[in-house]
Enzyme design. Structure first.
Site, short mmCIF file in Angstrom:
data_model
loop_
_atom_site.label_atom_id
_atom_site.label_comp_id
_atom_site.label_asym_id
_atom_site.label_seq_id
_atom_site.Cartn_x
_atom_site.Cartn_y
_atom_site.Cartn_z
N GLY A 40 0.82 -1.22 0.00
CA GLY A 40 0.00 0.00 0.00
C GLY A 40 0.85 1.26 0.00
O GLY A 40 0.37 2.34 -0.34
N GLY A 41 2.12 1.13 0.42
CA GLY A 41 3.05 2.26 0.35
C GLY A 41 2.67 3.43 1.23
O GLY A 41 1.90 3.28 2.20
N CYS A 43 0.83 5.97 0.48
CA CYS A 43 -0.56 6.38 0.30
C CYS A 43 -1.52 5.68 1.27
O CYS A 43 -2.23 6.33 2.03
CB CYS A 43 -0.97 6.10 -1.14
SG CYS A 43 -2.67 6.47 -1.47
N ALA A 119 14.86 -4.63 -0.85
CA ALA A 119 15.55 -5.04 -2.09
C ALA A 119 16.75 -4.15 -2.35
O ALA A 119 16.73 -2.95 -2.05
CB ALA A 119 14.58 -4.94 -3.26
N GLU A 206 5.55 29.51 7.40
CA GLU A 206 5.87 29.28 5.99
C GLU A 206 6.98 30.24 5.55
O GLU A 206 6.92 31.43 5.83
CB GLU A 206 4.57 29.49 5.16
CG GLU A 206 4.76 29.61 3.67
CD GLU A 206 5.44 28.39 3.01
OE1 GLU A 206 5.02 27.25 3.27
OE2 GLU A 206 6.40 28.62 2.25
N GLY A 272 8.18 19.17 2.35
CA GLY A 272 8.27 18.50 1.06
C GLY A 272 8.68 17.06 1.20
O GLY A 272 8.95 16.57 2.30
N HIS A 444 -29.73 18.70 -10.87
CA HIS A 444 -29.95 19.82 -9.96
C HIS A 444 -30.50 19.30 -8.64
O HIS A 444 -31.33 18.41 -8.65
CB HIS A 444 -30.94 20.80 -10.61
CG HIS A 444 -31.31 21.94 -9.72
ND1 HIS A 444 -30.44 22.99 -9.48
CD2 HIS A 444 -32.43 22.18 -9.00
CE1 HIS A 444 -31.03 23.84 -8.64
NE2 HIS A 444 -32.22 23.38 -8.34
P1 FAD Z 1 5.08 5.00 -2.21
O1 FAD Z 1 3.64 5.05 -1.93
O2 FAD Z 1 5.97 5.89 -1.44
O3 FAD Z 1 5.52 3.49 -2.04
C1 FAD Z 1 6.85 3.09 -2.16
C2 FAD Z 1 6.98 1.77 -1.44
O4 FAD Z 1 8.25 1.20 -1.77
C3 FAD Z 1 6.98 1.91 0.08
O5 FAD Z 1 6.00 1.05 0.62
C4 FAD Z 1 8.39 1.48 0.52
O6 FAD Z 1 8.39 0.78 1.74
C5 FAD Z 1 8.79 0.57 -0.62
N1 FAD Z 1 10.22 0.49 -0.84
C6 FAD Z 1 11.07 1.52 -1.10
N2 FAD Z 1 12.32 1.06 -1.32
C7 FAD Z 1 12.26 -0.29 -1.18
C8 FAD Z 1 13.22 -1.32 -1.28
N3 FAD Z 1 14.48 -1.06 -1.59
N4 FAD Z 1 12.82 -2.59 -1.06
C9 FAD Z 1 11.53 -2.87 -0.75
N5 FAD Z 1 10.58 -1.93 -0.66
C10 FAD Z 1 10.93 -0.66 -0.87
N6 FAD Z 1 -1.39 11.66 -2.98
C11 FAD Z 1 -2.60 11.79 -3.57
O7 FAD Z 1 -2.72 11.51 -4.76
N7 FAD Z 1 -3.69 12.21 -2.85
C12 FAD Z 1 -3.62 12.52 -1.54
O8 FAD Z 1 -4.62 12.90 -0.92
C13 FAD Z 1 -2.36 12.38 -0.90
N8 FAD Z 1 -2.23 12.66 0.42
C14 FAD Z 1 -1.03 12.46 1.02
C15 FAD Z 1 -0.93 12.72 2.38
C16 FAD Z 1 0.26 12.54 3.04
C17 FAD Z 1 0.35 12.81 4.51
C18 FAD Z 1 1.40 12.06 2.31
C19 FAD Z 1 2.70 11.84 3.00
C20 FAD Z 1 1.31 11.81 0.95
C21 FAD Z 1 0.10 12.00 0.30
N9 FAD Z 1 -0.04 11.77 -1.07
C22 FAD Z 1 -1.25 11.94 -1.67
C23 FAD Z 1 1.10 11.34 -1.89
C24 FAD Z 1 1.04 9.83 -2.17
O9 FAD Z 1 1.06 9.14 -0.96
C25 FAD Z 1 2.23 9.42 -3.05
O10 FAD Z 1 2.23 10.20 -4.22
C26 FAD Z 1 2.12 7.95 -3.45
O11 FAD Z 1 2.07 7.11 -2.33
C27 FAD Z 1 3.33 7.57 -4.32
O12 FAD Z 1 3.23 6.24 -4.68
P2 FAD Z 1 4.54 5.40 -5.07
O13 FAD Z 1 4.03 4.05 -5.47
O14 FAD Z 1 5.37 6.14 -6.02
O15 FAD Z 1 5.41 5.29 -3.74
#
Ligand code: FAD
Length: 465
Positions: A40-41, A43, A119, A206, A272, A444
């Site tokens: 799920g990362g 997100c 990885a 800010e 950021g 509407h």
């Molecule tokens: P990620 O979701 O960051 O997933 C990367 C995954 O890779 C992670 O689980 C990590 O553990 C894994 N990983 C990394 N390196 C390795 C490795 N070497 N070996 C094994 N696993 C690894 N976006 C929106 O669109 N809408 C929103 O409302 C929104 N709200 C947000 C609120 C917050 C508080 C935050 C922090 C972010 C928000 N975002 C939102 C941004 C969104 O979460 C990211 O853009 C999105 O998760 C990116 O997806 P991704 O698959 O690129 O990476």
């Protein structure tokens, strides 16, 4: 442990990686996904989903508090509003669990092998994973890097203790009494507003001269007004420096060189996010970079044959739905389909109060791109639905080419306006013209009528203003 050989290896099971793996599995590609944390990362675990759950709970509590104070024209009266925050957190965590378990189930259903661990590249075809049951080597024909992004620290305000990243703020089990938020981007303001509604005394600091500096100022004015109404203090043109836990203060200096402090039991630093490019062997590869990001072409191919990259690690906008769209596209390319990134827009939503939506070009961006455009806004003050939900602050703006009326951008600010984001993106993606939007019969009373009226107004004949 025996080595694994596969057609496709995906590193990272965030929205980019897990969608890529599911689609590849559906298409019969022999796929392995490696994830060090829960699927799920960012997100699902510490980003989009838990933050929106917290925002919802805060909105409900704010409403209940207003009813309790008799501060509503609706004639509703309730007793004292109280919050059992650990229960709120449990509810939020339950949603996260449901979704992350769901991702595991979907990966399984698609026939994807899930390897648990970190990885590290050995070369462009081989990855080493430290799994809980021992080291594992995976050799793949093609690899997708979907490692995402991580929160950026400020010098002097390293994460730990009372200094929190968004992940730390979402893991709190108590509502901080006095919270300083450093950085007035969307993540800081979404969480800062939620904690203000939950009862924290919030101060936002800010460095730029206004909140949400990435958005055009007209869109941010209703948000600024609402922050004031919620009692959130906003200091612009200041740099946060040090937190003193004993004094409960955060020190800052202003652009003019003055220094000061704000009360802070906790400090949330949201300045950021940076692409996750360390710790997994980037140095073993020969990848062309685009600044801090991995450079990719319109098929998300990197400079190395057989290595793709998707999601936050490839650049802005760092949004979940962009990562997912890239993931789906790359899976289809790996499966032999002809695909390329040909999207006209990636909508963005800021879940502040009120919410902000942008899709496509703003009038300024269109002008910079050399387009001759027409643009008009329709205020929510003239929208019946907005009045019935007691939130008529905001507007919908449409930007269209002057010659053929092609819609090239839509921006909006308003309560619950996020639900129109996909509608705006759809219009742009389908090549709608002002006349198409204006002549669609809109149900509407809905907020969507403001989009229709904005189109009518751009054509010079709005009906309800
Ligand atoms: P990620 O979701 O960051 O997933 C990367 C995954 O890779 C992670 O689980 C990590 O553990 C894994 N990983 C990394 N390196 C390795 C490795 N070497 N070996 C094994 N696993 C690894 N976006 C929106 O669109 N809408 C929103 O409302 C929104 N709200 C947000 C609120 C917050 C508080 C935050 C922090 C972010 C928000 N975002 C939102 C941004 C969104 O979460 C990211 O853009 C999105 O998760 C990116 O997806 P991704 O698959 O690129 O990476």
């Amino acid at each position: 442990m025996r080595d694994i050989k596969c057609q496709l290896l995906v590193i990272g099971a965030g929205p980019g990686g897990y969608v890529c793996a599911i689609r590849a599995g559906q298409l019969g590609v022999d796929t392995v996904i490696v994830e060090a944390e829960k699927p799920g990362g960012t997100c699902l675990n510490v980003g989009c989903i838990p933050s929106k759950a917290l925002i919802h709970a805060a909105d409900e509590f704010d409403k209940a508090s207003a009813f309790a104070a008799g501060d509503t024209p609706l004639g509703i009266h309730v007793g004292e509003a109280r919050i059992d925050y650990p229960k709120t957190v449990e509810w939020k965590d339950g949603i996260v669990r449901r979704l992350t378990n769901g991702v595991s189930g979907l990966l399984k259903k698609a026939g994807v092998k899930h390897v648990d661990g970190w990885a590290r590249f050995r070369d462009g075809k081989t990855v080493h994973v430290d799994t809980p049951t021992g080291p594992q080597t995976i050799e793949a024909d093609q690899i997708v890097i979907a490692t995402g992004s991580t929160p950026v620290e400020l010098p002097g305000l390293a994460f730990g203790g009372a200094v929190l990243s968004s992940t730390g703020a979402l893991a709190l089990t108590e509502i901080p009494q006095r919270l300083a938020v450093v950085g007035a981007g969307y993540i800081g303001l979404e969480l800062g507003t939620a904690f203000a509604k939950l009862g924290s005394q919030v101060c936002v600091l800010e460095a730029m001269d206004r909140i949400l500096p990435a958005y055009d100022e007209e869109l941010t004015k209703p948000v600024k007004k609402r922050l004031e109404a919620l009692g959130v203090r906003v200091l612009t043109g200041v740099k946060a420096e040090r937190h003193s836990a004993s004094a409960g203060t955060l020190a800052y200096t202003s652009d003019g060189g003055q220094s000061g402090t704000v009360p802070a039991d906790a400090v949330l630093v949201t300045i950021g996010r940076a692409p996750a490019t360390t710790g997994w062997g980037l140095e073993e590869l020969d990848l062309t970079m685009d600044g801090r990001f991995i450079a990719v072409d319109d098929q998300c191919r990197t400079s190395m044959r057989g290595v793709h990259a998707i999601g936050d690690v490839t650049g802005e906008p760092m949004l979940a739905h962009r990562a997912m769209a890239q993931g789906e596209m790359v899976a289809e390319i790996v499966a032999g389909k002809r695909r390329a990134w040909d999207r006209h827009c990636v909508p963005a939503v800021c879940f502040t109060d009120p919410e902000i939506v942008t899709a496509g070009l703003s009038p300024q961006e269109a002008a910079t791109a050399g387009l001759d455009v027409r643009s008009a806004s329709f205020p929510l003050q003239a929208n019946g639905r907005a009045m019935t939900i007691e939130r008529d602050d905001g507007f919908v703006r449409i930007v269209a080419r002057a010659d053929n009326h092609l819609v090239v951008g839509v921006q909006a600010v308003g309560a619950q306006i996020s639900e129109l984001a996909s509608y705006f993106a759809h219009a742009i993606e389908m090549g709608a013209r002002l006349e198409d939007v204006a002549q669609t019969v809109h149900a509407h009373p809905t907020l969507g009528e403001a989009f229709q009226e904005a189109a009518l107004r751009t054509l010079g004949h709005a009906l309800h203003i």
